[in-house]
Design an enzyme around this catalytic site. Structure first.
Site, PDB file in Angstrom:
ATOM      1  N   TYR A  53      -0.957  51.082  28.562  1.00 18.76           N
ATOM      2  CA  TYR A  53      -0.450  51.470  29.881  1.00 18.76           C
ATOM      3  C   TYR A  53       0.494  52.666  29.788  1.00 18.76           C
ATOM      4  O   TYR A  53       1.347  52.734  28.912  1.00 18.76           O
ATOM      5  CB  TYR A  53       0.272  50.306  30.546  1.00 18.76           C
ATOM      6  CG  TYR A  53      -0.602  49.133  30.951  1.00 18.76           C
ATOM      7  CD1 TYR A  53      -1.992  49.225  30.942  1.00 18.76           C
ATOM      8  CD2 TYR A  53      -0.037  47.927  31.336  1.00 18.76           C
ATOM      9  CE1 TYR A  53      -2.780  48.154  31.308  1.00 18.76           C
ATOM     10  CE2 TYR A  53      -0.821  46.844  31.718  1.00 18.76           C
ATOM     11  CZ  TYR A  53      -2.191  46.958  31.691  1.00 18.76           C
ATOM     12  OH  TYR A  53      -2.973  45.881  32.064  1.00 18.76           O
ATOM     13  N   SER A 211      -5.989  41.778  39.186  1.00 22.94           N
ATOM     14  CA  SER A 211      -6.466  42.335  40.459  1.00 22.94           C
ATOM     15  C   SER A 211      -6.819  41.243  41.465  1.00 22.94           C
ATOM     16  O   SER A 211      -7.897  41.249  42.060  1.00 22.94           O
ATOM     17  CB  SER A 211      -7.686  43.245  40.229  1.00 22.94           C
ATOM     18  OG  SER A 211      -7.969  44.015  41.385  1.00 22.94           O
ATOM     19  N   PRO A 212      -5.906  40.302  41.707  1.00 22.06           N
ATOM     20  CA  PRO A 212      -6.198  39.203  42.630  1.00 22.06           C
ATOM     21  C   PRO A 212      -6.385  39.641  44.078  1.00 22.06           C
ATOM     22  O   PRO A 212      -6.968  38.900  44.876  1.00 22.06           O
ATOM     23  CB  PRO A 212      -4.973  38.297  42.489  1.00 22.06           C
ATOM     24  CG  PRO A 212      -3.875  39.226  42.087  1.00 22.06           C
ATOM     25  CD  PRO A 212      -4.533  40.225  41.177  1.00 22.06           C
ATOM     26  N   LEU A 213      -5.910  40.842  44.412  1.00 25.78           N
ATOM     27  CA  LEU A 213      -6.047  41.343  45.784  1.00 25.78           C
ATOM     28  C   LEU A 213      -7.117  42.428  45.876  1.00 25.78           C
ATOM     29  O   LEU A 213      -7.136  43.205  46.833  1.00 25.78           O
ATOM     30  CB  LEU A 213      -4.705  41.877  46.299  1.00 25.78           C
ATOM     31  CG  LEU A 213      -3.544  40.877  46.287  1.00 25.78           C
ATOM     32  CD1 LEU A 213      -2.294  41.500  46.891  1.00 25.78           C
ATOM     33  CD2 LEU A 213      -3.921  39.600  47.034  1.00 25.78           C
ATOM     34  N   ALA A 214      -8.002  42.470  44.900  1.00 19.89           N
ATOM     35  CA  ALA A 214      -9.107  43.441  44.885  1.00 19.89           C
ATOM     36  C   ALA A 214      -8.602  44.868  45.042  1.00 19.89           C
ATOM     37  O   ALA A 214      -9.128  45.655  45.827  1.00 19.89           O
ATOM     38  CB  ALA A 214     -10.121  43.115  45.980  1.00 19.89           C
ATOM     39  N   GLY A 215      -7.572  45.202  44.284  1.00 15.35           N
ATOM     40  CA  GLY A 215      -7.024  46.551  44.330  1.00 15.35           C
ATOM     41  C   GLY A 215      -6.368  46.901  45.648  1.00 15.35           C
ATOM     42  O   GLY A 215      -6.139  48.073  45.956  1.00 15.35           O
ATOM     43  N   GLY A 216      -6.050  45.892  46.467  1.00 15.08           N
ATOM     44  CA  GLY A 216      -5.418  46.114  47.774  1.00 15.08           C
ATOM     45  C   GLY A 216      -6.338  45.813  48.940  1.00 15.08           C
ATOM     46  O   GLY A 216      -5.897  45.721  50.082  1.00 15.08           O
ATOM     47  N   LEU A 217      -7.619  45.633  48.651  1.00 18.87           N
ATOM     48  CA  LEU A 217      -8.590  45.386  49.720  1.00 18.87           C
ATOM     49  C   LEU A 217      -8.286  44.096  50.461  1.00 18.87           C
ATOM     50  O   LEU A 217      -8.515  43.996  51.675  1.00 18.87           O
ATOM     51  CB  LEU A 217     -10.002  45.323  49.125  1.00 18.87           C
ATOM     52  CG  LEU A 217     -11.187  45.462  50.089  1.00 18.87           C
ATOM     53  CD1 LEU A 217     -11.124  46.777  50.852  1.00 18.87           C
ATOM     54  CD2 LEU A 217     -12.500  45.358  49.322  1.00 18.87           C
ATOM     55  N   GLY A 220      -4.515  43.481  53.167  1.00 23.28           N
ATOM     56  CA  GLY A 220      -4.307  43.723  54.587  1.00 23.28           C
ATOM     57  C   GLY A 220      -3.557  45.019  54.831  1.00 23.28           C
ATOM     58  O   GLY A 220      -3.105  45.687  53.892  1.00 23.28           O
TER      59      GLY A 220
END
Length: 321
Positions: A53, A211-217, A220
């Site tokens: 990273y 990535s539990p939020l699909a990269g922000g998808l 919301g």
């Protein structure tokens, strides 16, 4: 905050893990420190990073930044479960990558130096290395454990068969083996349920979700009406899944919870999941999802979510009898 045992180990980690990939290249040092402080204050005791990273600032940057935060207060080290990874290229050197015994040893020593610590709690193989015999990998990991440099070993982005093979090889050596697998998993991407999740459950390997939020998808819209990290790819994905996301937001509205919290809570309802990695780039993003472990989704809500985001189907071995 709530805590779970990491796989079959006795180690307890918070249900939300603080991911640090944004620290350095996207989030400044002061802001990164503020996020770390707030996360620990909220009860997060699990911090995940990787030796690669650093993005445009160069590999190792994030570990170095994290090391500076730990150095500010030596008591911080004892309060967190520190996880990092090995595998990715660290230079142009042909041997400065992968999972050879030589690279594992050198990479671990380099991570310890950047982090400014004497041991790593969870040392994870960032990706599978199909050229490295499992016997060689366990030889290297056993040596690091004997040296007191690492405590537990985990995998990341491994297929189910490799998790099974790794643990069978470890058992043959009289060792604990893998205690965790870090994988991509969220409401939209559910292929983990086919083989990886069943393998992890069978071997007592805790699943750490990235990535539990699909990269922000699945996060919301922002409070100001905009969207997070609205790249062209994200805009296209949002347009393609417009109806699906609208149905998801409707469920969230019905239970009076924001999408990001619901997406995280759903993961924590899935058998085999130990912790979900949140990777906030700003303090408000961290605070917006900290309540997820306390959110209980009723069976009717889980059924509605399955209708909107269908499971991947039965595991490939479902035909066996």
């Amino acid at each position: 905050m709530k805590y779970r045992q990491l796989g079959r180990s006795a180690l307890k980690v918070s249900e939300l893990c603080l991911g640090t990939m944004n620290f350095g290249p996207r989030t400044s040092e002061p802001d990164s420190f503020a996020i770390l402080d707030a996360a620990v204050e909220a009860g997060v005791n699990f911090v995940d990073t990787a030796n690669q990273y650093g993005g445009r600032l160069g590999v190792g940057t994030t570990e170095t930044l994290l090391g500076k935060w730990l150095a500010e207060d030596r008591a911080r080290r004892d309060r967190i479960v520190l996880a990092t990874k090995v595998h990715e290229p660290m230079s142009d050197d042909i041997n400065d990558r992968g999972l050879s015994a030589r690279h594992i040893q050198m990479a671990c020593d380099a991570s310890l130096k950047r982090l400014g610590v004497d041991h790593i709690d969870l040392y994870q193989m960032h990706h599978i290395d199909r050229t490295a015999p499992m016997e060689e990998i366990w030889q290297a990991m056993d040596r690091l454990i004997a040296q007191g440099k690492i405590t537990y070993v985990g995998s990341s982005n491994f297929p189910g068969w490799a998790i099974a093979r790794a643990n069978e090889k470890a058992v043959a050596r009289g060792r604990l083996g893998l205690v965790s697998e870090q994988s991509l998993y969220h409401l939209i991407e559910r292929r983990l349920e086919l083989e990886v999740l069943p393998a992890c459950q069978a071997y007592g390997v805790g699943v750490i979700v990235w990535s539990p939020l699909a990269g922000g998808l699945l996060a919301g819209p922002r409070q100001d009406g905009g969207h997070r990290r609205e790249t062209e790819a994200m805009a296209n994905a949002r347009a393609t899944r417009a109806a699906q996301l609208e149905a998801f937001h409707s469920i969230c509205t019905d239970i009076a919870e924001v999408p990001g919290v619901v997406a995280l809570a759903w993961l924590l309802h899935q058998p085999g999941v130990t912790s979900a990695i949140i990777g906030p780039a700003a303090l408000d993003q961290l605070r917006s999802v900290l309540k997820a472990p306390q959110v209980v989704l009723e069976p009717s809500v889980l059924e509605r979510l399955d209708r909107v985001f269908p499971p991947s189907g039965p595991a490939p071995e479902a035909y066996a009898w």
